[in-house]
Design a protein around this motif. Structure first.
Motif, PDB file in Angstrom:
ATOM      1  N   LEU A  38      26.559 -11.212  35.199  1.00 29.44           N
ATOM      2  CA  LEU A  38      27.174 -11.646  33.459  1.00 29.44           C
ATOM      3  C   LEU A  38      28.211 -11.343  33.228  1.00 29.44           C
ATOM      4  O   LEU A  38      28.333 -11.791  32.451  1.00 29.44           O
ATOM      5  CB  LEU A  38      25.880 -10.590  32.780  1.00 29.44           C
ATOM      6  N   VAL A  39      28.752 -10.141  33.423  1.00 25.82           N
ATOM      7  CA  VAL A  39      30.653  -9.309  32.670  1.00 25.82           C
ATOM      8  C   VAL A  39      30.905 -11.119  33.473  1.00 25.82           C
ATOM      9  O   VAL A  39      32.336 -11.240  32.933  1.00 25.82           O
ATOM     10  CB  VAL A  39      30.977  -8.343  33.979  1.00 25.82           C
ATOM     11  N   LEU A  40      31.144 -11.207  34.727  1.00 25.18           N
ATOM     12  CA  LEU A  40      32.043 -12.392  35.259  1.00 25.18           C
ATOM     13  C   LEU A  40      32.029 -13.748  34.205  1.00 25.18           C
ATOM     14  O   LEU A  40      32.837 -13.963  34.259  1.00 25.18           O
ATOM     15  CB  LEU A  40      32.008 -12.285  36.528  1.00 25.18           C
ATOM     16  N   LEU A  41      31.608 -14.260  33.831  1.00 26.90           N
ATOM     17  CA  LEU A  41      30.486 -15.065  33.187  1.00 26.90           C
ATOM     18  C   LEU A  41      30.751 -15.201  31.729  1.00 26.90           C
ATOM     19  O   LEU A  41      32.492 -16.090  31.512  1.00 26.90           O
ATOM     20  CB  LEU A  41      28.958 -15.724  33.082  1.00 26.90           C
ATOM     21  N   LEU A  75      42.265  -8.691  32.327  1.00 31.35           N
ATOM     22  CA  LEU A  75      42.641  -7.705  32.724  1.00 31.35           C
ATOM     23  C   LEU A  75      41.333  -7.050  33.051  1.00 31.35           C
ATOM     24  O   LEU A  75      41.146  -6.624  34.234  1.00 31.35           O
ATOM     25  CB  LEU A  75      43.472  -7.033  32.039  1.00 31.35           C
ATOM     26  N   GLY A  76      40.481  -7.805  32.121  1.00 32.85           N
ATOM     27  CA  GLY A  76      39.295  -6.859  31.851  1.00 32.85           C
ATOM     28  C   GLY A  76      37.903  -7.493  33.464  1.00 32.85           C
ATOM     29  O   GLY A  76      37.118  -7.165  33.835  1.00 32.85           O
ATOM     30  N   GLY A  77      38.101  -9.155  33.559  1.00 25.08           N
ATOM     31  CA  GLY A  77      38.116  -9.707  34.994  1.00 25.08           C
ATOM     32  C   GLY A  77      38.687  -8.594  35.946  1.00 25.08           C
ATOM     33  O   GLY A  77      37.610  -8.290  37.350  1.00 25.08           O
ATOM     34  N   VAL A  78      39.671  -8.033  36.179  1.00 24.64           N
ATOM     35  CA  VAL A  78      40.279  -7.588  37.704  1.00 24.64           C
ATOM     36  C   VAL A  78      39.384  -6.558  37.586  1.00 24.64           C
ATOM     37  O   VAL A  78      38.924  -5.542  38.938  1.00 24.64           O
ATOM     38  CB  VAL A  78      41.556  -7.606  37.184  1.00 24.64           C
ATOM     39  N   ALA A  80      36.422  -5.477  36.059  1.00 23.19           N
ATOM     40  CA  ALA A  80      35.159  -6.079  36.785  1.00 23.19           C
ATOM     41  C   ALA A  80      35.078  -6.027  38.090  1.00 23.19           C
ATOM     42  O   ALA A  80      34.223  -5.296  38.648  1.00 23.19           O
ATOM     43  CB  ALA A  80      34.491  -6.570  35.999  1.00 23.19           C
ATOM     44  N   THR A  81      35.774  -7.183  38.515  1.00 23.94           N
ATOM     45  CA  THR A  81      35.046  -6.531  40.384  1.00 23.94           C
ATOM     46  C   THR A  81      36.388  -6.123  41.151  1.00 23.94           C
ATOM     47  O   THR A  81      35.494  -5.835  42.243  1.00 23.94           O
ATOM     48  CB  THR A  81      36.551  -8.421  40.008  1.00 23.94           C
ATOM     49  N   SER A  82      36.986  -4.989  40.444  1.00 21.66           N
ATOM     50  CA  SER A  82      37.032  -3.997  41.341  1.00 21.66           C
ATOM     51  C   SER A  82      36.820  -2.412  41.088  1.00 21.66           C
ATOM     52  O   SER A  82      37.099  -1.327  41.731  1.00 21.66           O
ATOM     53  CB  SER A  82      39.030  -3.515  41.881  1.00 21.66           C
ATOM     54  N   ALA A  83      35.723  -2.332  40.155  1.00 23.08           N
ATOM     55  CA  ALA A  83      35.036  -0.974  40.043  1.00 23.08           C
ATOM     56  C   ALA A  83      34.627  -0.625  41.159  1.00 23.08           C
ATOM     57  O   ALA A  83      34.730   0.591  41.388  1.00 23.08           O
ATOM     58  CB  ALA A  83      34.050  -1.839  39.409  1.00 23.08           C
ATOM     59  N   GLY A  84      34.009  -1.989  42.331  1.00 24.10           N
ATOM     60  CA  GLY A  84      33.111  -0.663  43.555  1.00 24.10           C
ATOM     61  C   GLY A  84      34.118   0.328  44.279  1.00 24.10           C
ATOM     62  O   GLY A  84      34.115   0.579  44.796  1.00 24.10           O
ATOM     63  N   THR A  85      35.173  -1.215  44.090  1.00 24.02           N
ATOM     64  CA  THR A  85      36.921  -0.354  45.743  1.00 24.02           C
ATOM     65  C   THR A  85      37.202   0.829  44.498  1.00 24.02           C
ATOM     66  O   THR A  85      37.826   1.926  45.080  1.00 24.02           O
ATOM     67  CB  THR A  85      37.894  -1.124  45.186  1.00 24.02           C
ATOM     68  N   ILE A  86      37.053   0.713  43.059  1.00 29.03           N
ATOM     69  CA  ILE A  86      37.934   2.041  42.533  1.00 29.03           C
ATOM     70  C   ILE A  86      36.909   3.275  42.191  1.00 29.03           C
ATOM     71  O   ILE A  86      37.692   3.842  42.650  1.00 29.03           O
ATOM     72  CB  ILE A  86      38.331   1.437  40.928  1.00 29.03           C
ATOM     73  N   MET A  87      35.625   2.909  42.502  1.00 25.73           N
ATOM     74  CA  MET A  87      34.947   3.963  43.097  1.00 25.73           C
ATOM     75  C   MET A  87      35.124   5.022  44.098  1.00 25.73           C
ATOM     76  O   MET A  87      35.353   6.035  44.511  1.00 25.73           O
ATOM     77  CB  MET A  87      34.046   3.835  42.258  1.00 25.73           C
TER      78      MET A  87
END
Length: 92
Positions: A38-41, A75-78, A80-87
């Motif tokens: 949903l975030v990506l959409l 920027l929000g998409g970047v 959101a998609t890298s949230a797991g890597t950031i954590m």
């Protein structure tokens, strides 16, 4: 010297635990995947809307506010998609 020996003895007993998901976590992980979708959409829809608004603003000759919307969506998409890597970088 004594502190070093105690430290090594405690580390030998504790070991290196491997993370495992809690019981019945399948539904939670499925919900996270749905929310990610949903975030990506919403990001794609926002960038598409901002692109249309950009064309409208250029055609009307008014001030351009939509490039900020496009940059914010990207920027929000970047993030959101890298949230797991950031954590993983922060926690691990």
């Amino acid at each position: 010297m004594v502190i070093h020996a105690v430290h090594n003895a405690l580390l030998a007993q504790i070991g290196n635990p491997t993370p495992e998901p809690p019981p019945n976590s399948d539904k939670i992980l499925q919900m996270v995947r749905y929310l990610t979708w949903l975030v990506l959409l919403s990001g794609v829809c926002g960038i598409t809307f901002a692109g249309g608004r950009f064309a409208w603003e250029k055609w009307q000759g008014g001030p351009l506010a939509s490039p900020k919307m496009i940059a914010g969506g990207m920027l929000g998409g970047v993030i959101a998609t890298s949230a797991g890597t950031i954590m993983n970088a922060i926690i691990g």
